[in-house]
Design an enzyme around this catalytic site. Sequence first.
Site, PDB file in Angstrom:
ATOM      1  N   SER A 122       5.208  21.467   5.488  1.00 19.07           N
ATOM      2  CA  SER A 122       4.567  20.348   6.224  1.00 19.07           C
ATOM      3  C   SER A 122       5.416  19.357   6.911  1.00 19.07           C
ATOM      4  O   SER A 122       6.757  19.269   6.786  1.00 19.07           O
ATOM      5  CB  SER A 122       3.888  19.706   4.894  1.00 19.07           C
ATOM      6  N   PRO A 123       4.975  18.537   7.921  1.00 20.04           N
ATOM      7  CA  PRO A 123       5.675  17.434   8.595  1.00 20.04           C
ATOM      8  C   PRO A 123       6.378  16.636   7.595  1.00 20.04           C
ATOM      9  O   PRO A 123       5.735  16.058   6.974  1.00 20.04           O
ATOM     10  CB  PRO A 123       4.615  16.773   9.664  1.00 20.04           C
ATOM     11  N   GLN A 200       3.903  17.980  15.638  1.00 19.26           N
ATOM     12  CA  GLN A 200       3.090  16.888  15.355  1.00 19.26           C
ATOM     13  C   GLN A 200       3.398  15.525  16.253  1.00 19.26           C
ATOM     14  O   GLN A 200       4.440  15.038  16.160  1.00 19.26           O
ATOM     15  CB  GLN A 200       3.354  16.650  13.742  1.00 19.26           C
ATOM     16  N   TYR A 282      -1.426   5.294  10.498  1.00 21.29           N
ATOM     17  CA  TYR A 282      -0.928   5.093  11.925  1.00 21.29           C
ATOM     18  C   TYR A 282      -2.030   4.992  12.991  1.00 21.29           C
ATOM     19  O   TYR A 282      -3.352   4.793  12.657  1.00 21.29           O
ATOM     20  CB  TYR A 282      -0.026   6.285  12.301  1.00 21.29           C
ATOM     21  N   ARG A 329      -4.652  16.140  11.893  1.00 20.13           N
ATOM     22  CA  ARG A 329      -4.260  15.778  10.446  1.00 20.13           C
ATOM     23  C   ARG A 329      -5.063  14.420  10.377  1.00 20.13           C
ATOM     24  O   ARG A 329      -4.999  13.513  11.221  1.00 20.13           O
ATOM     25  CB  ARG A 329      -2.981  15.595   9.890  1.00 20.13           C
ATOM     26  N   ARG A 423       7.561  18.432   0.027  1.00 14.48           N
ATOM     27  CA  ARG A 423       8.929  18.091  -0.642  1.00 14.48           C
ATOM     28  C   ARG A 423       9.311  19.554  -1.375  1.00 14.48           C
ATOM     29  O   ARG A 423      10.664  19.689  -1.285  1.00 14.48           O
ATOM     30  CB  ARG A 423       8.503  17.188  -1.894  1.00 14.48           C
TER      31      ARG A 423
HETATM   32  C1  LIG Z   1      10.291  12.824   3.619  1.00 14.14           C
HETATM   33  C2  LIG Z   1       8.780  13.095   3.790  1.00 14.14           C
HETATM   34  C3  LIG Z   1       8.599  12.748   5.004  1.00 14.14           C
HETATM   35  C4  LIG Z   1       7.157  13.217   5.569  1.00 14.14           C
HETATM   36  N1  LIG Z   1       6.933  12.645   6.802  1.00 14.14           N
HETATM   37  C5  LIG Z   1       5.451  13.230   7.399  1.00 14.14           C
HETATM   38  C6  LIG Z   1       5.529  12.889   8.539  1.00 14.14           C
HETATM   39  O1  LIG Z   1       6.078  12.915   9.746  1.00 14.14           O
HETATM   40  N2  LIG Z   1       3.871  13.465   8.992  1.00 14.14           N
HETATM   41  C7  LIG Z   1       3.141  13.515   8.224  1.00 14.14           C
HETATM   42  O2  LIG Z   1       1.981  13.773   8.644  1.00 14.14           O
HETATM   43  N3  LIG Z   1       3.218  13.534   6.898  1.00 14.14           N
HETATM   44  C8  LIG Z   1       4.703  13.464   6.415  1.00 14.14           C
HETATM   45  N4  LIG Z   1       4.910  13.616   5.170  1.00 14.14           N
HETATM   46  C9  LIG Z   1       3.889  13.850   4.244  1.00 14.14           C
HETATM   47  C10 LIG Z   1       3.815  15.525   3.986  1.00 14.14           C
HETATM   48  O3  LIG Z   1       3.733  16.169   4.996  1.00 14.14           O
HETATM   49  C11 LIG Z   1       2.817  15.909   2.892  1.00 14.14           C
HETATM   50  O4  LIG Z   1       1.498  15.463   3.402  1.00 14.14           O
HETATM   51  C12 LIG Z   1       3.014  15.136   1.608  1.00 14.14           C
HETATM   52  O5  LIG Z   1       4.407  15.040   0.992  1.00 14.14           O
HETATM   53  C13 LIG Z   1       2.334  16.044   0.523  1.00 14.14           C
HETATM   54  O6  LIG Z   1       2.890  17.151   0.306  1.00 14.14           O
HETATM   55  P1  LIG Z   1       3.786  17.514  -0.791  1.00 14.14           P
HETATM   56  O7  LIG Z   1       3.192  17.220  -2.377  1.00 14.14           O
HETATM   57  O8  LIG Z   1       4.101  19.075  -0.858  1.00 14.14           O
HETATM   58  O9  LIG Z   1       5.338  16.977  -0.747  1.00 14.14           O
HETATM   59  C14 LIG Z   1       6.137  13.383   4.580  1.00 14.14           C
HETATM   60  C15 LIG Z   1       6.342  13.518   3.422  1.00 14.14           C
HETATM   61  C16 LIG Z   1       7.909  13.427   2.882  1.00 14.14           C
HETATM   62  C17 LIG Z   1       8.177  14.051   1.454  1.00 14.14           C
END
Ligand SMILES: Cc1cc2nc3c(=O)[nH]c(=O)nc-3n(C[C@H](O)[C@H](O)[C@H](O)COP(=O)(O)O)c2cc1C
Length: 471
Positions: A122-123, A200, A282, A329, A423
Amino acid sequence: MEDAIALVAKTAGAADVPAALAAYQEERSTEALKLQSAARNRMRWFEDVARYTRLEPWQFTYSLLTGSQRIGHANLKLRDPGFVADVEARLAARHRAAPPRPPMFLPFELRGMTLENRIVVSPMAQYSAEEGVPNDWHLVHLGARATGGAGLVFTEMTCVSPEGRISPGCTGLWNEAQREAWRRIAGFVHGASRAKLCLQLGHSGRKGSTQRGWEEEDRPLPAGNWPTMAPSPLPYLDGISPPPREMTRADMDLVIAQFVASARYGLEAGFDMLEVHMAHGYLLASFLSPLTNMRQDRYGGDIAGRLRFPLELLAAVRAAWPDRPLSVRVSSSDWAPGGLTEDELLAAARALKAEGADLLDLSSGQTVPWQKPVYGRMWQTPFSDLVRNVVGIPTIAVGNIYEADHANTIVAAGRADLCALARPHLADPAWTLRAAAEQHWSGQWWPPQYRSAQRQLERNLERAAQMTGAV
Ligand SMILES: Cc1cc2nc3c(=O)[nH]c(=O)nc-3n(C[C@H](O)[C@H](O)[C@H](O)COP(=O)(O)O)c2cc1C
């Protein structure tokens, strides 16, 4: 029964009964929340059963059996190995994949792009760029995750202009230096792995000009701020964030041109796929949500009005990115009173599909600071299930998906086409390789440099499972 056992364990012989009851409450409240969440999923499954009637009978059954999200693929296999083997065989046949395999390892095709498996990095913003140029950190970060086995790796939100950045550390794609730096990363990913790379693209809107994620997140920079813009002049943090400028039509034209220019640079840099970031409060997300869009003109009001600018932008990006997959997204819910409704989410999904989105990536929230999300395992997957099965568009599920069993179940039940993990990939870039070893799936591609680890990991995992009696 578990409640009763816990109550006896905490209170029997306890001198301080109120303290014992508080400890009991503390221990069991999480369990109660889990049960309530399972009950809610189960109730929704039956209430919305019409949405699943398009599934073939075996997948309908699988969706029913796993509908509470408490029983997953592995547990179902223990209860009825024949049924699960049949489901795996039918899924493999549907995707022309032989032999049958755990569902997360099914290939996936989208507009001419084939992914090796259903796992997505994921981003994740790294806040480590200077002047928007990705550097060795990004090469190693994205390269390690690509060689770690996921079928698709996302860049972090890469910004279309300097003012569109969240923080000074965000990556960008508005000039040739950035394009060349991204070309190097794409070249590595394609040369060293089988992963595809998705760019993205986003604009921070009113959440821009803030500190890096590990500093005071969402708070303005102490110095060197830049002006922000948004559909309406509402600050993100009342009394703390400077109010953004209300966008004019000329601002909209400029932002569209910036997205198009970045998409073109993205093509030249060699990205396989593009995602437009319309989530998390955003710029584009703040047009969609009724909590952040107070406009009185044709870009505000009902969902059709709030969608107008994001759709115009998507159409322009689609034209500049004609042949490769395009994803969007969205924040499926604002988790706040007066926020986006389920009907509006469905209307948005239909409109985005009609405007050329090939895939929807269902995240949620981060629209307003007073949100109250309900977290849990796979907590946003119901949004993906809803959109995929009602609107009929491929989806990505994301949010607290952290076990192979989650991904197998989501894919087999038809709740999503792809599962994005954020994560878990920070701690373990090779999450997919490990999951393949755990499940004895030898069809997963390993980098030849790492193959000697594969057999050892399989053996060790098997031994550990025997010790705990899991095999
Ligand atoms: C360090 C970090 C940076 C993130 N940056 C972005 C981002 O640049 N763009 C985005 O759409 N989501 C971003 N997210 C959200 C993640 O893509 C994801 O949707 C969210 O962490 C839930 O997934 P998880 O439970 O597997 O961590 C970020 C999450 C983390 C932890």
